[in-house]
Design a protein around this motif. Structure first.
Motif, mmCIF file in Angstrom:
data_model
loop_
_atom_site.group_PDB
_atom_site.id
_atom_site.type_symbol
_atom_site.label_atom_id
_atom_site.label_comp_id
_atom_site.label_asym_id
_atom_site.label_seq_id
_atom_site.Cartn_x
_atom_site.Cartn_y
_atom_site.Cartn_z
ATOM 1 N N LYS A 1 37.533 19.948 53.301
ATOM 2 C CA LYS A 1 38.862 19.418 52.995
ATOM 3 C C LYS A 1 39.723 19.348 54.241
ATOM 4 O O LYS A 1 39.600 20.177 55.144
ATOM 5 N N MET A 2 40.599 18.351 54.237
ATOM 6 C CA MET A 2 41.628 18.227 55.259
ATOM 7 C C MET A 2 42.969 18.218 54.529
ATOM 8 O O MET A 2 43.171 17.445 53.597
ATOM 9 N N PHE A 3 43.857 19.084 54.953
ATOM 10 C CA PHE A 3 45.176 19.190 54.340
ATOM 11 C C PHE A 3 46.191 18.500 55.254
ATOM 12 O O PHE A 3 46.261 18.818 56.444
ATOM 13 N N ILE A 4 46.950 17.564 54.682
ATOM 14 C CA ILE A 4 47.909 16.818 55.495
ATOM 15 C C ILE A 4 49.312 16.886 54.900
ATOM 16 O O ILE A 4 49.504 17.184 53.718
ATOM 17 N N HIS A 5 50.277 16.601 55.742
ATOM 18 C CA HIS A 5 51.666 16.416 55.334
ATOM 19 C C HIS A 5 51.887 14.911 55.259
ATOM 20 O O HIS A 5 51.599 14.196 56.219
#
Length: 170
Positions: free
Chosen positions: A158-162
């Motif tokens: 997973k990649m968590f972004i704003h």
């Protein structure tokens, strides 16, 4: 995770003595000076090739492999990829990742809502840009900067972004 990482693609022959012109796909073009061996993927097999000499010409690397001494012996490998094993890869710094490891990550926003899948990494002059394919089939471009990418978890894939203002408006 892929076991092999691409470092270049053979684009054409160079001269008649078995040298090839390679387009580097690595951030560190000088890595070829340290390479003793590369893996050549012919599409049918992967074969180890020993690097005999390295020269640089513009944005290309000119390589000569041991045992390939004529244009006729090497030209069948045009457009083929050159790889290294993870053990022979250049060590990464903190918050650096191999592109091969990023492709396929699920991209999630700060509300833990899935946005899509990271399909491609565009390498630009300033910073990389991540191409995310949404469930609706749309492509969204995300800059690979700390203000946008909050966390990458390779174990969870997973990649968590704003979600920065303006990136998701049509």
């Amino acid at each position: 995770m892929k076991d092999l990482l691409q470092v270049g693609v053979i684009t054409q022959t160079h001269g008649i003595r078995g040298e090839v012109k390679v387009f580097p796909t690595t951030d560190d073009i000088k890595r070829f000076k340290k390479c003793k061996e590369l893996i050549l993927d012919t599409g049918k097999e992967q074969m180890n090739v020993e690097v005999e000499s390295v020269k640089y010409f513009k944005q290309f690397v000119i390589l000569k492999f041991k045992g390939y001494n004529s244009i006729n012996e090497i030209e069948k490998y045009l457009k083929m990829g050159l790889y290294v094993t993870r053990e022979n890869a250049i060590p990464l710094k903190k918050d650096e990742y191999f592109i091969a490891d990023l492709i396929g990550l699920v991209v999630v926003d700060e509300k833990n809502q899935e946005i899509g899948i990271l399909k491609e990494v565009l390498q630009t002059g300033a910073n990389d840009v991540y191409v995310i394919r949404t469930d609706e089939g749309k492509e969204v471009l995300i800059p690979a900067i700390a203000q946008c990418v909050q966390k990458v978890d390779l174990q969870e894939k997973k990649m968590f972004i704003h979600k920065m203002k303006g990136l998701f408006e049509s």
